[in-house]
Design an enzyme around this catalytic site. Sequence first.
Site, short mmCIF file in Angstrom:
data_model
loop_
_atom_site.label_atom_id
_atom_site.label_comp_id
_atom_site.label_asym_id
_atom_site.label_seq_id
_atom_site.Cartn_x
_atom_site.Cartn_y
_atom_site.Cartn_z
N LYS A 1 50.93 41.14 -35.18
CA LYS A 1 51.29 39.75 -34.97
C LYS A 1 50.20 38.81 -35.48
O LYS A 1 50.21 37.62 -35.16
CB LYS A 1 51.54 39.50 -33.48
CG LYS A 1 52.67 40.35 -32.90
CD LYS A 1 52.80 40.18 -31.40
CE LYS A 1 53.84 41.14 -30.85
NZ LYS A 1 53.86 41.15 -29.38
N ARG B 1 55.85 40.97 -17.63
CA ARG B 1 56.92 40.55 -18.55
C ARG B 1 58.23 41.11 -18.03
O ARG B 1 58.26 42.19 -17.45
CB ARG B 1 56.65 41.10 -19.96
CG ARG B 1 55.28 40.77 -20.53
CD ARG B 1 55.02 39.30 -20.70
NE ARG B 1 55.98 38.64 -21.58
CZ ARG B 1 55.91 38.67 -22.91
NH1 ARG B 1 54.93 39.30 -23.52
NH2 ARG B 1 56.82 38.06 -23.64
N PRO C 1 57.27 34.50 -31.46
CA PRO C 1 57.14 35.47 -32.54
C PRO C 1 56.89 36.90 -32.10
O PRO C 1 56.05 37.18 -31.26
CB PRO C 1 55.92 34.96 -33.29
CG PRO C 1 55.13 34.19 -32.29
CD PRO C 1 55.94 34.00 -31.08
N GLU C 2 57.61 37.80 -32.73
CA GLU C 2 57.24 39.21 -32.72
C GLU C 2 56.82 39.49 -34.16
O GLU C 2 56.77 38.57 -34.98
CB GLU C 2 58.42 40.08 -32.30
CG GLU C 2 58.81 39.82 -30.85
CD GLU C 2 59.53 40.99 -30.18
OE1 GLU C 2 59.25 42.15 -30.53
OE2 GLU C 2 60.36 40.74 -29.30
#
Length: 262
Positions: A51, A252, A2-3
Amino acid sequence: MPEGHTVHRNARDHQKYFKGQTLELSSPQGRFVGLDDLRGASVEKVDAYGKHEFVRFDNDLLIHIHLGLFGKFRMHGQLPAPEPVGAVRLRIIGHHTAVDLSGPTACDLGTDELYESITARLGPDPLRKDADVDKFLARIAKSKKSIGQLLMDQAVIAGVGNVYRAEALFVNHIWPERAGADLTADDRLAIWTTTVRMLEAGVKAGKIVTIAKNDPDLPASARAADKRTYVYKRDHCLRCGTAIRRWDMAGRWCYACPTCQT
DNA sequence: AAGAATGTTATGTA
DNA sequence: CTACATAACATTCT
């Protein structure tokens, strides 16, 4: 998974399914304590900030959920809901619909105090009406950190993750390593505007859609229905075909096109 | 079927 | 105090 778009969409759906209802809550894995305090309470409102999702009840309690990297909701449109599949942390059963939650990094019970403490450390959320754009612009304007890292910092902007970072910088022709302070004011505003556009498109579609319809810069050969991103997880740039560069940025993968993002 | 993945925080080191 | 690296944790899907 999820973003921000996923979280906002979930929140919207959950509000639709459960608002005003008294829920049957269970924790098949037995890891969520305190559910008894919600017995008999009804759902007042469900909303999202960045989020984070918050399910508010009429007894001043709320459930706070953060999906993290793996978290996921599974919806059941028919009752009774089937046997839970996998490691279901929380099962929510409403009048007509049920939802199973698995893999969240956070799923806890709290009050407004919890809501305040969480949202206080979040930057503006492009999906929220109350977002303070200037706060975002000012913050990155005075930072010597790279714009790539800034976009992933939830205290700077809430809801953007690895995919939207890559895509938003791509469409604005900005190299991720450039410092926030080195960008032009136009660049900074354009980045914000792009995240709003992309995240809203994501909520609407229920999936990440960053490629503009009828993008004039997109060669006809690249216009396939299954193409979702310009640079994220691509070997070659969708626009110009150059090999995409991928490197580790603060743990990342960061993706960029050396030709389009000068 | 090993490995990658749309995330965050706490802790250690320079 | 800042900045960066590393580990920890969550689970599913291919």
